[in-house]
Design an enzyme around this catalytic site. Structure first.
Site, PDB file in Angstrom:
ATOM      1  CB  CYS A 107       2.997  -2.680   4.192  1.00  0.00           C
ATOM      2  SG  CYS A 107       2.186  -2.685   5.804  1.00  0.00           S
ATOM      3  CE  LYS A 108       8.962   2.294   8.349  1.00  0.00           C
ATOM      4  NZ  LYS A 108       9.180   3.744   8.192  1.00  0.00           N
TER       5      LYS A 108
END
Length: 111
Positions: free
Chosen positions: A64-65
């Site tokens: 993810c981020k």
């Protein structure tokens, strides 16, 4: 019984590895690993069969981020019997490790 989340540093993800990107569509469009499958976190449960097919018999690296959402998804996938590993530090660490990113248009991109 305690559970240790399988985790790997972004730079240690093998070339050609099976990747699952669980970020939102706008984050994906801004820049992602070219070979990743994109399924936002809110769709993971409903698209488990697609994720399982993408992984096949291989280890699945979840990103993810920064690593929080992918950690949640990795824990879920491990509970479902998949060989899943969280990419520590997410796409920020991916880029910092010098790993390639492309934009939605398929062009090289930098976060």
């Amino acid at each position: 019984m305690s559970f240790t989340l399988p985790t790997v540093l972004a730079g240690a993800v093998p070339a050609g590895a099976r990747l699952l990107d669980v970020r939102e569509p706008d984050e994906w469009a801004a820049g992602h690993a070219e070979e990743a499958l994109h399924i936002p976190i809110g769709q993971v449960v409903g698209r488990l069969a697609e994720i399982t097919e993408h992984a096949g018999e291989d280890r699945l690296y979840v990103v993810c981020k920064v690593g929080g959402r992918s950690a949640q998804v990795t824990a879920y996938l491990v509970q479902q019997g998949l060989d899943a590993v969280n990419v520590d530090g997410g796409m920020h660490a991916w880029q910092a490790a010098g790993r390639a990113l492309v934009s939605e248009a398929g062009e090289p991109f930098v976060l």
